[in-house]
Scaffold this motif. Structure first.
Motif, PDB file in Angstrom:
ATOM      1  N   PRO A 231       0.798  -1.241   0.000  1.00 22.46           N
ATOM      2  CA  PRO A 231       0.000   0.000   0.000  1.00 22.46           C
ATOM      3  C   PRO A 231       0.824   1.281   0.000  1.00 22.46           C
ATOM      4  CG  PRO A 231      -1.014  -1.598   1.449  1.00 22.46           C
ATOM      5  CD  PRO A 231       0.283  -2.209   1.002  1.00 22.46           C
ATOM      6  N   THR A 232       1.839   1.380   0.876  1.00 21.49           N
ATOM      7  CA  THR A 232       2.607   2.624   0.939  1.00 21.49           C
ATOM      8  C   THR A 232       3.392   2.890  -0.343  1.00 21.49           C
ATOM      9  OG1 THR A 232       4.177   3.899   2.267  1.00 21.49           O
ATOM     10  CG2 THR A 232       4.627   1.552   2.037  1.00 21.49           C
ATOM     11  N   TRP A 439       1.747  -1.042   5.780  1.00 16.22           N
ATOM     12  CA  TRP A 439       1.906  -2.231   4.948  1.00 16.22           C
ATOM     13  C   TRP A 439       0.666  -3.103   4.909  1.00 16.22           C
ATOM     14  CZ3 TRP A 439       7.348  -4.238   6.873  1.00 16.22           C
ATOM     15  CH2 TRP A 439       8.300  -3.221   6.680  1.00 16.22           C
ATOM     16  N   GLY A 440      -0.330  -2.807   5.762  1.00 21.87           N
ATOM     17  CA  GLY A 440      -1.563  -3.574   5.760  1.00 21.87           C
ATOM     18  C   GLY A 440      -1.345  -5.054   6.049  1.00 21.87           C
ATOM     19  N   VAL A 441      -2.089  -5.895   5.341  1.00 23.19           N
ATOM     20  CA  VAL A 441      -2.051  -7.343   5.536  1.00 23.19           C
ATOM     21  C   VAL A 441      -0.645  -7.898   5.339  1.00 23.19           C
ATOM     22  CG1 VAL A 441      -2.932  -9.547   4.672  1.00 23.19           C
ATOM     23  CG2 VAL A 441      -4.448  -7.577   4.843  1.00 23.19           C
ATOM     24  N   ILE A 442       0.088  -7.326   4.406  1.00 28.97           N
ATOM     25  CA  ILE A 442       1.443  -7.817   4.110  1.00 28.97           C
ATOM     26  C   ILE A 442       2.324  -7.771   5.351  1.00 28.97           C
ATOM     27  CG2 ILE A 442       3.532  -7.383   2.749  1.00 28.97           C
ATOM     28  CD1 ILE A 442       1.646  -6.209   0.578  1.00 28.97           C
ATOM     29  N   GLY A 443       2.158  -6.727   6.165  1.00 25.23           N
ATOM     30  CA  GLY A 443       2.998  -6.564   7.344  1.00 25.23           C
ATOM     31  C   GLY A 443       2.711  -7.568   8.433  1.00 25.23           C
ATOM     32  N   PHE A 444       1.449  -7.614   8.891  1.00 24.10           N
ATOM     33  CA  PHE A 444       1.163  -8.454  10.061  1.00 24.10           C
ATOM     34  C   PHE A 444       0.790  -9.894   9.706  1.00 24.10           C
ATOM     35  CE2 PHE A 444      -2.893  -6.221   9.217  1.00 24.10           C
ATOM     36  CZ  PHE A 444      -3.756  -7.295   9.064  1.00 24.10           C
ATOM     37  N   ALA A 445       0.400 -10.164   8.460  1.00 27.58           N
ATOM     38  CA  ALA A 445       0.005 -11.529   8.091  1.00 27.58           C
ATOM     39  C   ALA A 445       1.113 -12.308   7.395  1.00 27.58           C
ATOM     40  CB  ALA A 445      -1.234 -11.491   7.196  1.00 27.58           C
TER      41      ALA A 445
END
Length: 677
Positions: A231-232, A439-445
């Motif tokens: 996202p960023t 980072w949305g889902v990419i970061g924490f998932a």
């Protein structure tokens, strides 16, 4: 003359292609080195033309970049032998390679790669549409970044001018050289070219780093696809913000460091020195990344005996690169202006550093700010970024945030203590007229589980770690140092979400572990998880682009029917009336004195007009007394409170409402100046 510049540009383009082909191994390697070739020739050209007051002359740009390209060609001939790479052959073979990679996948691999590839195709088309139909209009560009470019093109040089906003004089001049070059090529839309190229370089370098570490093409393609959907990165691809370019440089630097680890040649060492100089000269925030970069350098370069064999070459190349790309960028002028050396004075006046820095904090406050930021930024990462940009996604994100809010609410995180621009809130509103996703889902998932998995592997049995896992652990250490550096260095600022794109350079290659692990041991639950996460990544990426408020798509007034001026002022609709009247009254080639407010951060960029033919002269320098109106000025444009109103002055607007913004809009006035005043 423009036709001559186009011909010179085509010659320059061919020369960069020739140089890059000479030293490239494969297609991704070619792309990264081509990008480096472009910027390494354009940046010193800007510095050189500034000395001769010729920045506004396109033809001189065309001649000079070709000269620098020739110099690079001779340097490459000294450093290495010609590679067997052929761009034509690589492009012809690419469909076959992708086809083979596709048929090697099982059903789950095909589904995951299909979802991500379709998603990337969609967002690429959307971003290209936005690129073509929108004008640069970010707040910082309207007050500083593009204002610099416009002044430089107007004046013919990049000399300090005591601009109304501090960024005009203090921000480095490396990026403006690239923006001005592409402006000469494509007009106003050219200001965004380097940022769009940097978006792709960030993604390609992530692929290249992964491939150097794992030698697994499928895993590296997965890394590339997810990186391009971050996202960023998507948000910054079509703006004129500075940080995505820094990320492209950092990605290239990291790629060449791992290239040296795999093949410790004189060429790779020289390229490391070259890109390091460019990276240092781009923005002083390289200092926040430096500890992490040094860790990676130890792992890839400093422990290799070949480095010490060629250390003389590296030192000479690095000193030259810093001298050519970093010293002329403005750091020395900043120190002279500040009259003392400090890390803060490299980038901003002391007053600004009191807002944005921590140098004036007590030791206890520095620790408190540091701990608060660790928790605050960690909380910010736990959002469905991109997805929450849409109305429906915002409601889903609120439900998703229930657990993180409950866990973090006992901590004293909310409020204005140690903050800049906007406060921290568990409600996580999207503020300041430009969505700043993490980072949305990419970061924490994906990223977080991989980090935990590798750290557990290290604790459980460090002796059984593979070479690739060791490299990934080094990248994790770099990412942690980077995060801590950002948390320590300044008060909390939600806008700094874009800074974490640089941290993503260390983290995105870790994603190759996902595919490698899945290929080794296929589990049903892992298959389902990867498919769901891949789908969420794509579902997040699309609204990231579609619901950016500075590029409205669905509103009644959108990028397809708004005028240029309406787009430039979309963040500050209250002042549109004033600028529209100014445009109607003041001739396109007039000379205008500007008595605008720094405190209000008045937009200056729109005042040049669509053709950039007006000459603007700032007379209210940052935090200084108003200077006399220059004799050559034909009009005076000023804000209420800067210059006293005189009978006959035209009031251009009246502010009737105060929007929820960090600054209040100004009321503007226009005065027609008499020749014999």
């Amino acid at each position: 003359m423009h036709l001559l510049f186009i011909l010179l540009f085509l010659g320059f383009f061919w020369q960069i292609h020739r140089n890059t082909t000479y030293i490239s191994e494969n297609l991704s390697d070619y792309a990264i080195k081509f990008f480096l070739g472009l910027v390494s020739c354009i940046i010193p050209t800007g510095y050189l033309l500034s000395e001769f007051n010729q920045i506004g002359q396109a033809v001189f740009w065309g001649i000079s970049v070709n000269v620098f390209a020739i110099i690079l060609y001779f340097i490459f001939q000294k450093l290495t032998n010609r590679q067997s790479f052929s761009l034509k052959r690589s492009l012809i073979n690419l469909p076959k390679e992708l086809s083979n990679l596709w048929y090697q996948q099982g059903s789950t691999g095909k589904v995951i790669l299909s979802i991500l590839s379709i998603g990337l195709f969609i967002v690429t088309v959307l971003n290209l549409i936005i690129f073509l139909f929108s004008y640069p209009n970010e707040w910082d560009s309207m007050t500083g970044h593009l204002v610099k470019c416009a002044y430089y093109l107007q004046n013919g040089n990049m000399n300090r001018m005591q601009g109304t906003t501090w960024t005009i004089d203090y921000y480095p001049n490396s990026l403006p050289t690239l923006q001005m070059f592409f402006y000469h090529l494509l007009g106003e839309q050219g200001f965004k070219i380097i940022h769009y190229l940097s978006y792709w370089m960030f993604s390609i370098s992530a692929y290249g780093i992964s491939l150097k570490i794992t030698n697994n093409k499928t895993a590296s393609v997965f890394v590339f696809l997810v990186s391009a959907l971050l996202p960023t990165a998507l948000v910054q691809a079509t703006t004129t913000e500075t940080d995505i370019v820094l990320s492209a440089y950092l990605g290239s630097l990291t790629y060449f460091m791992f290239a040296f680890k795999a093949s410790p040649t004189r060429l790779n060492l020289g390229l490391i020195a070259l890109v390091a100089g460019i990276w240092i000269g781009h923005k002083v925030t390289f200092l926040l990344i430096a500890p992490a970069a040094v860790v990676v350098a130890f792992h890839t370069i400093l422990l290799k005996k070949e480095f010490y064999t060629h250390i003389k070459l590296f030192v000479i190349a690095f000193v030259l690169a810093v001298g050519i790309y970093a010293l002329p960028t403005g750091y020395i002028g900043n120190i002279k202006e500040a009259k003392k050396f400090s890390l803060g004075s490299l980038s901003a006046p002391e007053m600004v550093m009191n807002w944005h820095g921590i140098e004036h904090y007590s030791g206890e406050d520095k620790v408190d700010n540091f701990l608060l930021n660790i928790a605050r930024y960690s909380s910010d990462f736990l959002n469905l970024d991109g997805f929450r940009s849409s109305p429906t996604g915002k409601k889903i994100n609120e439900k998703f945030r229930v657990l993180p809010n409950k866990l973090l609410s006992p901590l004293p995180l909310e409020g204005n203590r140690f903050t800049v621009v906007s406060y921290f809130s568990f409600e996580h509103p999207v503020r300041f007229y430009l969505e700043r996703p993490f980072w949305g889902v990419i970061g924490f998932a994906l990223i977080l589980p991989i980090i935990l998995f590798l750290v557990w592997q290290l604790i459980r049995n460090p002796k059984k770690l593979s070479m690739a896992e060791n490299s990934f652990l080094i990248l994790i250490l770099a990412a942690i140092l980077h995060f801590l550096s950002l948390s320590y260095s300044a008060p909390y600022d939600p806008i700094k979400a874009r800074y974490f794109l640089n941290m993503a350079v260390w983290c995105m290659p870790l994603l190759s572990i996902v595919f490698i692990s899945w290929q080794k041991r296929k589990l049903f639950i892992k298959d389902i998880y990867l498919k769901i996460v891949s789908l969420l990544i794509v579902v997040s990426a699309i609204p990231t682009i579609l619901y950016i408020r500075i590029h409205p798509i669905f509103a009644e007034k959108n990028i397809f029917n708004m005028t240029r001026l309406e787009q430039l002022l979309v963040a500050r609709p209250n002042i549109y009336e004033a600028y529209h009247k100014f445009d109607e009254i003041v001739p396109k080639d007039a000379i205008v004195a500007l008595g605008t407010q720094q405190e209000h951060e008045d937009f200056e960029y729109p005042l040049w007009g669509e053709d950039f033919k007006r000459k603007l002269i700032p007379i209210h320098p940052f935090r200084s007394a108003v200077k006399p109106i220059p004799a050559e000025a034909q009009y005076l444009f000023y804000s209420k409170g800067v210059i006293p109103f005189q009978e006959g002055d035209i009031q251009l607007n009246a502010i009737k409402s105060k929007p929820n913004m960090p600054v209040h809009d100004s009321e503007f006035f226009l005065r027609k100046l008499t020749p014999n005043r």
